[in-house]
Design a protein around this motif. Structure first.
Motif, PDB file in Angstrom:
ATOM      1  N   SER B  20       0.837  -1.205   0.000  1.00 20.47           N
ATOM      2  CA  SER B  20       0.000   0.000   0.000  1.00 20.47           C
ATOM      3  C   SER B  20       0.868   1.249   0.000  1.00 20.47           C
ATOM      4  O   SER B  20       0.534   2.240  -0.665  1.00 20.47           O
ATOM      5  CB  SER B  20      -0.913  -0.006   1.224  1.00 20.47           C
ATOM      6  OG  SER B  20      -0.136   0.049   2.416  1.00 20.47           O
ATOM      7  N   ILE B 120      -3.644  -6.175  -2.996  1.00 17.93           N
ATOM      8  CA  ILE B 120      -4.058  -5.667  -1.690  1.00 17.93           C
ATOM      9  C   ILE B 120      -5.439  -6.190  -1.345  1.00 17.93           C
ATOM     10  O   ILE B 120      -5.696  -6.619  -0.210  1.00 17.93           O
ATOM     11  CB  ILE B 120      -4.035  -4.131  -1.682  1.00 17.93           C
ATOM     12  CG1 ILE B 120      -2.581  -3.633  -1.801  1.00 17.93           C
ATOM     13  CG2 ILE B 120      -4.685  -3.571  -0.419  1.00 17.93           C
ATOM     14  CD1 ILE B 120      -2.466  -2.150  -2.045  1.00 17.93           C
ATOM     15  N   ASP B 180      -3.588   2.779   2.873  1.00 19.82           N
ATOM     16  CA  ASP B 180      -2.242   2.717   3.502  1.00 19.82           C
ATOM     17  C   ASP B 180      -2.298   3.160   4.959  1.00 19.82           C
ATOM     18  O   ASP B 180      -1.756   2.496   5.844  1.00 19.82           O
ATOM     19  CB  ASP B 180      -1.270   3.592   2.713  1.00 19.82           C
ATOM     20  CG  ASP B 180       0.135   3.582   3.288  1.00 19.82           C
ATOM     21  OD1 ASP B 180       0.674   4.679   3.580  1.00 19.82           O
ATOM     22  OD2 ASP B 180       0.690   2.476   3.500  1.00 19.82           O
TER      23      ASP B 180
END
Lengths: 591, 201
Positions: B20, B120, B180
């Motif tokens: 991320s 992700i 993130d």
């Protein structure tokens, strides 16, 4: 006067993602008072808002508190300037709070100098995150940088440290003072300001300095070793002498080899310390003295030979008694003269022989007990002795005196040859007697001097000698009869005038048995017989065995011993020999 | 998938945070490059910025909300954001290639962003399943909005077309930043027990 200039938004910053501030730079004011206002709108909204706070952040700024802050939304911000002449607006600024984060600097910056196991020194730098940021929950993720430089340097040395809050710096200069700062940045945000400076001075005991010190020590040691080796090389001989000194050879104290080489023995001996020994000359003197001693003895022997030459031919061992007999006769004369002059003197003279007899003969103990009686019958004792002697002279009356002497020798048991030689020499003796008298006087004087007699005694012999000389010259041919024989071994002869004593002849054989040898003839024509030790003992026993006459005879013998022992003791003290002289003879001559 | 089943939760969080973080950097670069080339045109000033298509998805707005939200809710919210970008990123790649204003580097980065978003998403799904008794595979229960920007991207009008691309780049950057940020918070919560920043790594 004109409208205001266009303002410009400088920057917008948020320290914690919850509040933010914007600052602007004003433009020209146009010569008139100008008011500035900040207006904003959010994305997706048409509404326009004005700045909520113009004071908190200072002039030309607008502060948005939590109430007016929204993250994940874009703010469209514009600044307006207005005065009386008009207004102007800045360009719009699109702001997302998550991207304008600028945190405070890190805090608690500490510096520490440490050392590893290998003594390598390093600087340990550590710090803490800023207070208002929440790092523990991950709402903020910080990255850090540190920078450092020597105090006097200009350029900084920057080190990126990532997410960790500590850092080690190696290879710093010892003795230098260093300045250190740190800063931080959140992910996708802006770097903070640098923190306050911290300083530290590195110590001088670094490995480098230690190495330098050791190098210096090594160099100095090497130099010292070289110098020592060099010195030893130069003075090797002297050092060897010190370490191994030469062994000294044997040496005599005071001894000088040069003297030995030169041949000076005297100095050599003196150097050796031989002074204690007498020198050669001294030794010679000692030898001379020894020779002198021998000469003296010879001189003493010669007079005796001159006096009694025939005696030497017959009996050389009797030389000394012959000379002694001569001296003893003079002493007897002196004693007789004293008795005549001073009758009281008898007792002291009698006492003296007793004392002298004790150490010589143990048998003499008997006479001391009978001493008072013996004094009176002295005269009576003399008469019976004279009667015994006529027998011997009666037999020899038709012959000459020389023959009578020969008979006496026979009775003694001497060899015939010796008698013949003795008779032949008798005539010579008569002549020599006169000479001997002269020499005798000198000898007597010498003997007295040698014997160190008192002066009184020395004076008395001279008149005796003078008196003695005429009697000797006249009477010798008159002797024809034996007067008596004493136990001491003295045979005395009387002249023809005394024929009355012949009645006593039977006593002669007893006395003849006692004597075996003739020692010699004195100047007064007295024949001296040497008795045997055995004969003397037997005679004493026979005398003691007798009954009535034995008492008288014993007393007489004791008296005789007492009287004659006195004279004999005197002679022995002087001469050491047995001699007898008849005092009656001298008394008659005086009369 | 088998590989993700073998990885531990701690390692999975570390891996996702890394992905991320890097994806956000690419998104920021794309947006900055576009903004330099097109955002300063005069016509941009007069237009009102529209909301992103993911604006309806609720995410924490401040630190208090972050502390109050549960882990599974956090994961659910993040998954919704990631899923909502599967379709738009495909079209962004196409537009970057055909657009006369886009550079070659923008095109490549657009492709990388699309691929990483998928990685992700897969990791987030694995973590979510480990917190749930039931396994979700088709995102049927997730409430993510549909994207309606395709017409604007395909518009023949250049200004309208470029404005659409600009909004798309702006929104993808923000959403990846959200992913993130929240993954880092979850990692501190799960792996480091809210003691991040003290340890050195």
């Amino acid at each position: 006067q004109s409208p205001p200039g266009k303002p410009e938004i400088h920057k917008c910053r948020s320290p914690d993602k919850e509040t933010f501030t914007c600052w602007w730079n004003p433009g020209t004011d146009g010569g008139l008072p100008t008011n500035y206002s900040l207006t904003y709108s959010k994305e997706g909204e048409k509404t326009t808002y004005e700045c909520p706070d113009y004071k908190t952040s200072g002039p030309n700024s607008c502060f948005f508190s939590k109430q007016y802050t929204s993250i994940w939304k874009i703010y469209i911000i514009t600044v307006n300037a207005t005065n009386q002449m008009g207004s102007s607006s800045s360009d719009p600024l699109y702001v997302d709070v998550t991207y304008i984060v600028e945190p405070e600097p890190p805090r608690n910056l500490t510096l520490e100098v440490k050392q590893l196991k290998d003594k390598k020194t390093y600087l340990w730098v550590k710090w803490s995150p800023p207070t208002i940021t929440d790092v523990k929950t991950g709402w903020f993720t910080m990255e850090y940088e540190i920078r450092l430089k020597p105090e006097e340097a200009e350029e900084w040395e920057i080190h990126f440290t990532g997410h960790q809050t500590q850092f080690k710096v190696f290879d710093l200069y010892p003795g230098q003072k260093y300045l250190v700062q740190t800063r931080c940045k959140p992910d996708h945000g802006y770097w903070s300001r640098w923190s306050q400076e911290s300083s530290v001075e590195m110590p001088n005991d670094f490995t480098l300095k230690d190495t330098t010190v050791w190098i210096i020590v090594a160099i100095l040691s090497a130099v010292i070793c070289l110098i020592m080796v060099w010195a030893v090389a130069l003075k090797g001989y002297s050092m060897m002498t010190c370490i191994f000194p030469p062994v000294p050879g044997p040496k005599i104290k005071g001894f000088d080899t040069h003297l030995l080489e030169k041949g000076k023995s005297e100095e050599l001996l003196s150097a050796l310390g031989c002074q204690d020994f007498p020198p050669t000359s001294d030794c010679e003197d000692l030898l001379v003295e020894f020779l002198e001693v021998d000469d003296n003895e010879d001189e003493r022997l010669m007079p005796s030979h001159s006096k009694e030459y025939p005696g030497q031919g017959v009996k050389p061992t009797h030389l000394d008694p012959d000379s002694d007999s001569g001296h003893g006769s003079y002493d007897s004369h002196s004693l007789l003269s004293e008795k005549c002059e001073e009758p009281q003197a008898y007792p002291p003279t009698l006492h003296i022989p007793e004392i002298t007899e004790k150490p010589e003969n143990p048998e003499a103990n008997i006479p001391p007990t009978v001493d008072p009686q013996s004094t009176n019958p002295n005269f009576h004792v003399d008469a019976p002795k004279s009667s015994t002697w006529p027998l011997l002279p009666g037999q020899h009356m038709p012959r000459s005196p020389y023959h009578s002497v020969a008979d006496v020798c026979k009775l003694a048991g001497s060899p015939v040859n010796t008698l013949d030689s003795f008779l032949d020499k008798a005539e010579e003796n008569v002549l020599k007697l006169s000479k001997a008298l002269e020499t005798g006087e000198e000898e007597v004087a010498e003997q007295k001097g040698a014997k160190s007699f008192p002066s009184d005694k020395q004076n008395t012999p001279w008149p005796l000698l003078q008196e003695k000389s005429p009697t000797v010259y006249v009477k010798p041919p008159d002797y024809v009869e034996i007067h008596k024989v004493n136990k001491d071994g003295v045979l005395s002869l009387f002249p023809k005038q005394r024929e009355n004593n012949q009645t006593e002849k039977p006593g002669v054989p007893e006395t003849s048995k006692e004597y075996a040898k003739v020692s010699g003839i004195t100047d007064n024509n007295i024949l001296v017989l040497v008795p045997d030790s055995r004969a003397q003992n037997t005679a004493l026993l026979e005398e003691s065995a007798k009954k009535a006459p034995p008492s008288f005879e014993a007393d007489q013998s004791e008296k005789d011993l007492a009287s004659f022992t006195a004279t004999s003791s005197n002679r022995r003290l002087q001469l050491g020999r047995l001699d007898y002289l008849d005092p009656t003879c001298f008394m008659h001559s005086f009369h | 998938s088998k590989p993700t089943a073998i990885v531990s939760t701690d390692d999975l969080y570390h891996c996702l945070v890394e992905q991320s973080h890097n994806t956000f950097i690419m998104a920021a670069d794309v947006y900055r490059e576009f903004d330099i080339n097109f955002a300063k045109r005069s016509w941009m000033k007069d237009r009102i910025l529209p909301l992103c298509h993911t604006a309806s998805i609720h995410t924490p707005e401040n630190l208090e909300e972050v502390h109050e939200m549960k882990t599974e809710d956090f994961l659910n919210s993040i998954i919704n954001v990631s899923v909502s970008w599967k379709e738009p990123l495909k079209h962004l790649v196409v537009c970057s290639d055909c657009s006369s204003g886009a550079s070659v580097s923008m095109g490549k980065k657009a492709v990388d962003m699309k691929d990483k978003n998928l990685i992700i998403l897969e990791g987030l799904q694995t973590l979510y399943n480990r917190t749930q008794a039931k396994v979700e595979e088709n995102f049927e229960n997730f409430d993510y909005p549909a994207w309606s920007g395709l017409k604007d991207l395909d518009s023949s009008d250049e200004e309208h077309h470029l404005f659409a691309i600009c909004n798309l780049c702006r929104c993808v950057k923000r959403d990846i930043h959200k992913i993130d940020t929240y993954l880092k918070v979850l990692r501190c919560r799960v792996v480091f027990k809210n003691e991040c920043g003290v340890s050195t790594f």
